[in-house]
Design a protein around this motif. Structure first.
Motif, short mmCIF file in Angstrom:
data_model
loop_
_atom_site.label_atom_id
_atom_site.label_comp_id
_atom_site.label_asym_id
_atom_site.label_seq_id
_atom_site.Cartn_x
_atom_site.Cartn_y
_atom_site.Cartn_z
N GLN A 42 0.85 -1.38 0.06
CA GLN A 42 0.14 -0.04 0.09
C GLN A 42 0.93 1.08 -0.07
O GLN A 42 1.95 1.04 0.49
CB GLN A 42 -0.97 0.04 1.16
N PRO A 43 0.37 2.54 -0.54
CA PRO A 43 1.00 3.52 -0.63
C PRO A 43 1.88 3.93 0.70
O PRO A 43 3.21 4.54 0.50
CB PRO A 43 0.33 4.66 -0.96
N SER A 44 1.20 3.63 1.88
CA SER A 44 2.13 4.21 2.92
C SER A 44 3.16 3.47 3.42
O SER A 44 4.21 3.90 3.82
CB SER A 44 1.05 3.96 4.07
N VAL A 45 3.44 2.29 2.67
CA VAL A 45 4.54 1.45 3.19
C VAL A 45 5.63 1.99 2.17
O VAL A 45 6.75 1.90 2.40
CB VAL A 45 4.23 0.12 2.80
N VAL A 46 5.41 2.54 0.90
CA VAL A 46 6.17 3.13 0.01
C VAL A 46 7.00 4.32 0.93
O VAL A 46 8.09 4.31 0.67
CB VAL A 46 5.43 3.65 -1.28
N VAL A 47 6.30 5.25 1.52
CA VAL A 47 6.81 6.24 2.24
C VAL A 47 7.66 5.98 3.11
O VAL A 47 8.71 6.54 3.44
CB VAL A 47 5.65 7.30 2.77
N SER A 48 7.14 4.89 4.04
CA SER A 48 7.93 4.40 5.02
C SER A 48 9.34 3.72 4.69
O SER A 48 10.32 3.87 5.12
CB SER A 48 7.10 3.35 5.87
N ASN A 49 9.23 3.06 3.57
CA ASN A 49 10.37 2.58 2.98
C ASN A 49 11.39 3.40 2.25
O ASN A 49 12.53 3.66 2.59
CB ASN A 49 10.29 1.39 1.67
N LEU A 50 10.85 4.43 1.79
CA LEU A 50 11.59 5.62 1.31
C LEU A 50 12.48 6.46 2.42
O LEU A 50 13.68 6.56 2.39
CB LEU A 50 10.73 6.77 0.58
N LYS A 51 11.73 6.74 3.51
CA LYS A 51 12.37 7.43 4.39
C LYS A 51 13.30 6.36 5.18
O LYS A 51 14.37 7.14 5.60
CB LYS A 51 11.32 7.71 5.56
N ASN A 52 13.17 5.09 5.19
CA ASN A 52 14.11 4.46 6.14
C ASN A 52 15.28 4.26 5.23
O ASN A 52 16.37 4.12 5.58
CB ASN A 52 13.64 2.87 6.15
#
Length: 200
Positions: A42-52
């Motif tokens: 889901q999109p929220s996981v993409v953002v979390s992955n990007l930040k990490n």
């Protein structure tokens, strides 16, 4: 007789030097290069992955967040739309910006930082735009602090990032369009300036 002496000598050497050769060894530590990367269902996981990925300086995980970086990607190419100031200070650099540019930027970023220092990135004020079954638009205010080896490079960046995310062929999500907007209330440079500095 000589053959018997040779056999006895070999047995002695094995028993002295390799008495533990049949013992099991401790298992190796697993590769943790992608330990924080989660399947972007889901999109929220993409953002979390990007930040990490940015915080860990992990280029592989970083690129996996962008469309067009894997065989499962759609035919849609990743687009980065710089801030107005980014276009002004680095004319032409962002015209055909894509995955290869992101890779060069990220590698340059890593090379200009001490090996034992990681960037700080803060994302806040999540806001969703128009969402459709095949795309989601979300924006965040961002703050980045980076301690470079060269003190002449700015260390703080802030602004707003607007991300358009789409599902890939395998159903996992990635960033198709990344628009950077400079904060009018902040004197810090935008992310576009950071990218321009790393490539220029």
């Amino acid at each position: 007789m000589n053959y018997l002496k040779f056999i006895m000598c070999a047995i002695s050497l094995v028993s002295v030097a390799g008495c533990d050769i049949f013992n099991t060894r401790n298992p190796e530590e697993p590769d943790t290069g992608r330990s924080s990367f989660q399947p972007p269902t889901q999109p929220s996981v993409v953002v979390s992955n990007l930040k990490n990925a940015i915080g860990e300086k992990n280029i592989d995980n970083y690129l996996l967040c962008l469309s067009g970086s894997t065989v499962d990607s759609t035919n849609v190419k990743f687009i980065f739309q710089p801030s107005v100031e980014g276009n002004t200070l680095f004319p032409g650099i962002f015209e055909n910006w894509g995955i290869d540019n992101e890779k060069k930027y990220f590698n340059s970023l890593k090379s200009k930082m001490p090996a034992d220092v990681n960037p700080l990135i803060v994302l806040k004020n999540e806001r969703f735009g128009v969402s459709q079954p095949d795309s989601v638009v979300v924006s965040y205010e961002y703050y980045i602090k980076i301690n470079f080896i060269d003190n002449s490079i700015g260390s703080e960046y802030s602004g707003t990032m607007q991300l358009t995310m789409i599902p890939q062929k395998n159903g996992l999500w990635s960033i198709y369009r990344w628009q950077d907007i400079k904060s009018q209330a902040d004197t810090a440079d935008s992310w576009s300036i950071l990218k321009g500095n790393m490539i220029n």
